[in-house]
Design an enzyme around this catalytic site. Sequence first.
Site, short mmCIF file in Angstrom:
data_model
loop_
_atom_site.label_atom_id
_atom_site.label_comp_id
_atom_site.label_asym_id
_atom_site.label_seq_id
_atom_site.Cartn_x
_atom_site.Cartn_y
_atom_site.Cartn_z
N LYS A 16 0.93 -1.29 -0.05
CA LYS A 16 -0.13 0.14 0.12
C LYS A 16 0.75 1.39 -0.12
O LYS A 16 2.03 1.16 -0.01
CB LYS A 16 -1.09 0.03 1.35
CG LYS A 16 -2.01 -1.04 1.25
CD LYS A 16 -3.09 -0.77 0.12
CE LYS A 16 -4.01 -1.95 -0.47
NZ LYS A 16 -4.61 -3.05 0.50
C1 LIG Z 1 -5.56 -3.80 0.93
C2 LIG Z 1 -7.18 -3.45 0.96
C3 LIG Z 1 -7.92 -3.82 2.24
C4 LIG Z 1 -7.29 -4.54 3.31
O1 LIG Z 1 -6.33 -4.27 4.05
P1 LIG Z 1 -5.28 -5.29 4.67
O2 LIG Z 1 -4.47 -4.51 5.44
O3 LIG Z 1 -4.59 -6.19 3.36
O4 LIG Z 1 -6.25 -6.16 5.42
C5 LIG Z 1 -9.00 -3.36 2.22
N1 LIG Z 1 -9.80 -2.85 1.10
C6 LIG Z 1 -9.10 -2.68 0.01
C7 LIG Z 1 -9.65 -1.96 -1.17
C8 LIG Z 1 -7.75 -3.02 -0.09
O5 LIG Z 1 -7.29 -2.84 -1.34
#
Ligand SMILES: *Cc1c(COP(=O)(O)O)cnc(C)c1O
Length: 378
Positions: free
Chosen positions: A187
């Site tokens: 991210k």
């Molecule tokens: C990455 C993501 C999540 C969840 O995050 P994690 O840290 O992987 O649990 C939720 N929604 C979207 C759209 C994502 O891309």
Amino acid sequence: MDEIKIYKEVRLSKSCIGPEEKAAVLKVLDHEFLGMGAEVNQFEKRLEFFFSRPAVCVNTGTAAIHLALQALGIGDGDEVLVQALTYVATFQAIAATGAKPIACDIDKENFCIDLNDAARKFSSRTKAIIPVHYAGGVGDLEGIYKFARERNIRIVEDAAHAFGTSYKNKRIGSFGDIACFSFDGIKNITSGEGGCVITDDQDVLKKIQDSRLLGVENDTDKRFQGKRSWEFDVHHQGWRYHMSNLMAAIGIAQLEKFKKAALDRQTLAKRYVINLSQCPKLRCLPLDYDSVVPHIFVIQNLSKIARSDIIKQLSLKKIQLGVHYFPNHKLSYFKDSNLEPLLATDAMYKTLITLPLHPDLSLEDVDYVSSQLIDVLQ
Ligand SMILES: *Cc1c(COP(=O)(O)O)cnc(C)c1O
């Protein structure tokens, strides 16, 4: 024989880690206090400064959404409106509370939730709406807030793609009801794994502080003072969702470098737009990369060539492509989330292709991907 140019592997996404993160992790290891303590406290303070609102850190973005919904009292018998085109994390977080995700269609332009469809699916059981900031863009966020206000429901923004994005000159998370971010490895910033909830709602903050630590009352304050809770009370269902010092140390180092990482993502995305805008066989999302900090760069394939063939062709050129996302209402576990076809989602998702995007790419890499893609689409 033609000389074959061998280009290095171009990864779709990756963690971008430097000496700062490594030093920060080593420091925590040296202290031999890996659990939740000083670094998590520090990371939350830095995030509070970044957003001008309080932050609670947890161990994933999925946990952030789960605990935010739970803190709002959402559970069995309740419904939550959410677009079908999102990572399954959003759907699982809703289901984890006992509530039912109601899959809504997307706006064909920006791939955010279609409010007309959401209005059709609104019922007396609807307790919240989760707008997903797809690819970093937020669509008609003002319209979404108006929709929720008129119906007296809560908003939990799935801002996993939108760390750093601004809307009308205000940072996502710095205003509105509740915003949930993810710090998973790829991210916009990472803490290894991790996430946070940003809100002004003191009741929600307090509940999440407890529920991330198995519901142990006031355990957050104790841990931040280096103490433990030996005798305590528990008022509600809790989970083992807290963030560790190891994760927070990575997160702090990433946040310090975020300005540059954000600019890199924006610069690379703008380059894609310039390179690809002349190609009639594809469409880029209409995002403004001065205000959006993109987590992924998505195009629509308008050619007659199958997406799987494009992905295969580019993999031969050592370019990794992705698909965000296979719609959730097509998953066995969530097939009840929607009973009629979702016209825009069903039509659009087949065309979606995600191109490589992360701060360790160069403009040359983006040019290489762009030219190879255009070649294949001709
Ligand atoms: C990455 C993501 C999540 C969840 O995050 P994690 O840290 O992987 O649990 C939720 N929604 C979207 C759209 C994502 O891309």
